[in-house]
Design a protein around this motif. Structure first.
Motif, PDB file in Angstrom:
ATOM      1  N   PRO A 208       0.837  -1.203   0.000  1.00 41.97           N
ATOM      2  CA  PRO A 208       0.000   0.000   0.000  1.00 41.97           C
ATOM      3  C   PRO A 208       0.878   1.261   0.000  1.00 41.97           C
ATOM      4  O   PRO A 208       1.902   1.286   0.665  1.00 41.97           O
ATOM      5  N   PRO A 209       0.471   2.300  -0.768  1.00 50.25           N
ATOM      6  CA  PRO A 209       1.242   3.539  -0.767  1.00 50.25           C
ATOM      7  C   PRO A 209       1.260   4.153   0.634  1.00 50.25           C
ATOM      8  O   PRO A 209       0.329   3.952   1.408  1.00 50.25           O
ATOM      9  N   GLY A 210       2.337   4.855   0.953  1.00 50.06           N
ATOM     10  CA  GLY A 210       2.425   5.473   2.278  1.00 50.06           C
ATOM     11  C   GLY A 210       3.249   4.656   3.236  1.00 50.06           C
ATOM     12  O   GLY A 210       3.535   5.096   4.338  1.00 50.06           O
ATOM     13  N   LEU A 211       3.607   3.447   2.833  1.00 48.20           N
ATOM     14  CA  LEU A 211       4.426   2.595   3.701  1.00 48.20           C
ATOM     15  C   LEU A 211       5.805   2.441   3.090  1.00 48.20           C
ATOM     16  O   LEU A 211       5.941   2.352   1.872  1.00 48.20           O
TER      17      LEU A 211
ATOM     18  N   SER B  91       9.385  -2.204   5.187  1.00 49.45           N
ATOM     19  CA  SER B  91       8.808  -2.470   6.503  1.00 49.45           C
ATOM     20  C   SER B  91       7.801  -3.608   6.472  1.00 49.45           C
ATOM     21  O   SER B  91       7.553  -4.245   7.495  1.00 49.45           O
ATOM     22  N   VAL B  92       7.207  -3.876   5.319  1.00 46.66           N
ATOM     23  CA  VAL B  92       6.176  -4.916   5.283  1.00 46.66           C
ATOM     24  C   VAL B  92       6.362  -5.970   4.195  1.00 46.66           C
ATOM     25  O   VAL B  92       5.723  -7.017   4.225  1.00 46.66           O
TER      26      VAL B  92
ATOM     27  N   GLN C 225       2.807   8.298  11.487  1.00 47.21           N
ATOM     28  CA  GLN C 225       3.491   8.024  10.217  1.00 47.21           C
ATOM     29  C   GLN C 225       4.271   6.718  10.315  1.00 47.21           C
ATOM     30  O   GLN C 225       5.228   6.652  11.061  1.00 47.21           O
ATOM     31  N   PRO C 226       3.896   5.679   9.562  1.00 46.56           N
ATOM     32  CA  PRO C 226       2.723   5.655   8.685  1.00 46.56           C
ATOM     33  C   PRO C 226       1.423   5.628   9.494  1.00 46.56           C
ATOM     34  O   PRO C 226       1.400   5.142  10.617  1.00 46.56           O
ATOM     35  N   ALA C 227       0.351   6.149   8.889  1.00 46.10           N
ATOM     36  CA  ALA C 227      -0.943   6.191   9.576  1.00 46.10           C
ATOM     37  C   ALA C 227      -1.446   4.772   9.840  1.00 46.10           C
ATOM     38  O   ALA C 227      -1.287   3.882   9.005  1.00 46.10           O
TER      39      ALA C 227
ATOM     40  N   ILE D 128      -3.507   2.936   7.199  1.00 43.06           N
ATOM     41  CA  ILE D 128      -2.943   2.332   5.988  1.00 43.06           C
ATOM     42  C   ILE D 128      -2.941   0.808   6.112  1.00 43.06           C
ATOM     43  O   ILE D 128      -3.174   0.093   5.152  1.00 43.06           O
ATOM     44  N   CYS D 129      -2.695   0.345   7.327  1.00 41.30           N
ATOM     45  CA  CYS D 129      -2.533  -1.103   7.514  1.00 41.30           C
ATOM     46  C   CYS D 129      -3.719  -1.798   8.174  1.00 41.30           C
ATOM     47  O   CYS D 129      -3.867  -3.009   8.056  1.00 41.30           O
TER      48      CYS D 129
ATOM     49  N   VAL E  12      -2.919  -4.761   5.652  1.00 42.62           N
ATOM     50  CA  VAL E  12      -1.576  -5.280   5.920  1.00 42.62           C
ATOM     51  C   VAL E  12      -1.537  -5.939   7.299  1.00 42.62           C
ATOM     52  O   VAL E  12      -1.078  -7.059   7.462  1.00 42.62           O
TER      53      VAL E  12
ATOM     54  N   VAL F  58       5.509  -6.723  12.204  1.00 38.93           N
ATOM     55  CA  VAL F  58       6.033  -5.720  11.274  1.00 38.93           C
ATOM     56  C   VAL F  58       5.632  -4.307  11.685  1.00 38.93           C
ATOM     57  O   VAL F  58       6.126  -3.332  11.135  1.00 38.93           O
TER      58      VAL F  58
END
Lengths: 403, 103
Positions: free
Chosen positions: A192-195, A199-200, B34-36, B39-40, B52, B76
């Motif tokens: 996903p964008p923003g990461l 990290s994942v 950050q990151p929000a 997002i995950c 995620v 993670v």
């Protein structure tokens, strides 16, 4: 100073200099996933909708475990009951529509190339049988409050994979470049964008010598690999924990260093309870020696007194399983079990059986595997922060009521 | 009935503060961190549909578990201690624990 060590330490149970660190206090309010689940079985997530829900435990939308009583004794674990654990969002189903067009980049060889599965199919063919097992299988038996899926025995299955041997592929591309120490595989999931991708992302390095037995597989148990299990193409490293068998693999590179992706540098590292993951700790690579009983499963109705066929499975990523012993009194006395079915190779599991006559009463039934090199499956787990690599026979025992 | 009534009164008296905390928690969840978090993670109350990490609506973590994850990271997920202020951490923990139902 690290240079003093041989290339890489393969994780083995004895390597663990893991002490009993203090439990992380902040996790006091944690409750096992199984409790939350008791209210009602969760439905199968869409990516695994084809599976047999009645023989699975659904932990979350990304994690499914095979029930202990569902394994059967045919040696191979059916794809429709095989456990699944995805780290990222499953790619779109369209990627498995035509497996032959899936592309993969091979680097760290004399002639790096981009190939598709159609090309790979012309370069070599092998079939391997291996146990696929999550590093955290057995986590649910740890007493400290580990986060992650609370797997008991069923984050494992014995599977057949067909594909091109890495060895043949590498030969075709002129051989591995000199000085490379790792084979690094990268998954094709969308980040996903923003990461920060590192990290994942799913990117795993293993000692490059694992190439000797690794295959890039497009077939699982006789069919094209379904999306849920990494189709159209998956790196299969026989004898290694699940995470190394990278799904939707889009790049394989021979590298000097391990990847610095979080999943490698801090994830899947064995360390004392309360400690953070770091590259200096043992990585979850080679699987340890393990067995468990699959019948009686212990959590169903009481067993009728009389002759009972106690059976289970035994496997190892290292020295192969040579024998299995079964105890019906919680480990006081042991009896030699007999293997059943064909030997599918050193990385496959073997079903074993011990016929016993059980009078009414309660029994604690368990098994321990013995390897070619004389190693015996240990009684106790090795305490570690993330609940990895559990092969202690005591926790894996089943309590059986006979009436 | 009495409990409901008492809760009702508390709610009447509390709104400015609670609402402010909730507002900040939601903002940390969707924008400030950050990151929000969004997002995950999936969390209906924040309109978040990330995939995620685990769905918080499904995981229903309690306050202590959220606090540990936010401060120290898990798997993670990176640690946010030092990246967010104590007030922001308190707010996002209260918001997530409240919204996800593990209280």
């Amino acid at each position: 100073m690290e240079q003093m060590k041989p290339d890489v330490d393969v994780y083995r149970r004895r390597l663990l200099a893991v002490g009993a660190g203090g439990a992380a206090a902040g996790l006091a309010g944690w409750s096992p996933a199984s409790f939350a689940q008791a209210a009602g079985a969760k439905p199968l997530p869409p990516f695994a909708a084809f599976k047999d829900a009645s023989r699975l435990i659904v932990h979350s939308s990304k994690t499914l475990e095979t029930r202990r009583d569902a394994f059967g004794t045919s040696g191979i674990t059916d794809t429709d009951i095989l456990f699944a654990r995805n780290n990222l969002e499953t790619p779109d189903a369209s990627v498995t529509a035509n497996p032959d067009v899936w592309e993969i980049e091979i680097d760290g060889v004399t002639n790096p190339r981009k190939l598709n599965v159609g090309d790979l199919k012309r370069m070599g063919l092998a079939t391997v049988s291996t146990v696929l097992q999550c590093s955290g299988n057995g986590r649910g038996f740890f007493a400290h409050k580990t986060s992650g899926s609370q797997w008991k025995v069923g984050a494992a299955g014995n599977t057949l994979w067909s594909g091109v041997p890495m060895k043949a592929l590498v030969e075709e591309l002129g051989g591995v470049r000199g000085g490379m120490r790792y084979m690094t595989s990268t998954g094709g999931e969308t980040i996903p964008p923003g990461l920060d991708p590192k990290s994942v992302m799913v990117e795993r390095s293993v000692p490059w010598t694992a190439m000797e037995e690794a295959i890039l597989a497009w077939e699982l148990n006789g069919r094209p690999i379904p999306l849920a299990h990494g189709g159209p193409l998956r790196m299969i490293i026989p004898g290694y924990y699940g995470v190394n068998n990278v799904k939707y693999v889009k790049r394989v590179a021979f590298t000097v260093e391990e990847t610095n992706a979080h999943i490698q540098s801090a994830g899947y590292r064995v360390r004392p309870i309360g400690e953070k993951g770091a590259p200096t700790q043992p990585s979850m690579w080679e699987m340890n020696l393990k067995s468990f009983i699959t019948h009686p499963a212990g959590d169903s109705a009481p067993v009728r007194a009389g002759l009972v066929q106690v059976h289970g499975v035994a496997f190892s990523g290292g020295s192969p399983v040579n024998a299995v012993e079964v105890s019906i009194d919680g480990g006081k006395n042991w009896h030699a079990a007999r293997f059943i079915g064909p030997n599918l190779g050193r990385y496959a599991w073997r079903d074993f059986v011990l016929p016993v006559r059980l009078a009414p009463g309660s029994y604690v039934i368990t098994s321990r595997a013995i390897a070619d090199d004389g190693e015996v499956q240990p009684e106790l787990r090795v305490e570690n922060h993330r609940g990895y690599g559990h092969n202690g026979w005591r926790d894996h025992a089943v309590k059986v009521a006979v009436s | 009935m009495r409990i409901v009534l008492a809760a009702g009164i508390a709610l009447l008296l509390a709104p400015p503060l609670a609402a402010r905390g909730d507002e900040l928690g939601r903002k940390v969840f969707t924008q400030i961190a950050q990151p929000a978090c969004a997002i995950c993670h999936t969390l209906k109350a924040a309109g978040a549909v990330g995939t995620v990490g685990p769905s918080l609506d499904e995981l229903r973590p309690d306050r202590a578990r959220v606090m540990d994850a936010v401060k120290n990271g898990v798997g993670v997920m990176p640690p946010f201690a030092g990246k967010l202020t104590a007030e922001q951490i308190e707010a996002v923990v209260a918001f997530v624990a409240g919204a996800a139902g593990g209280q």
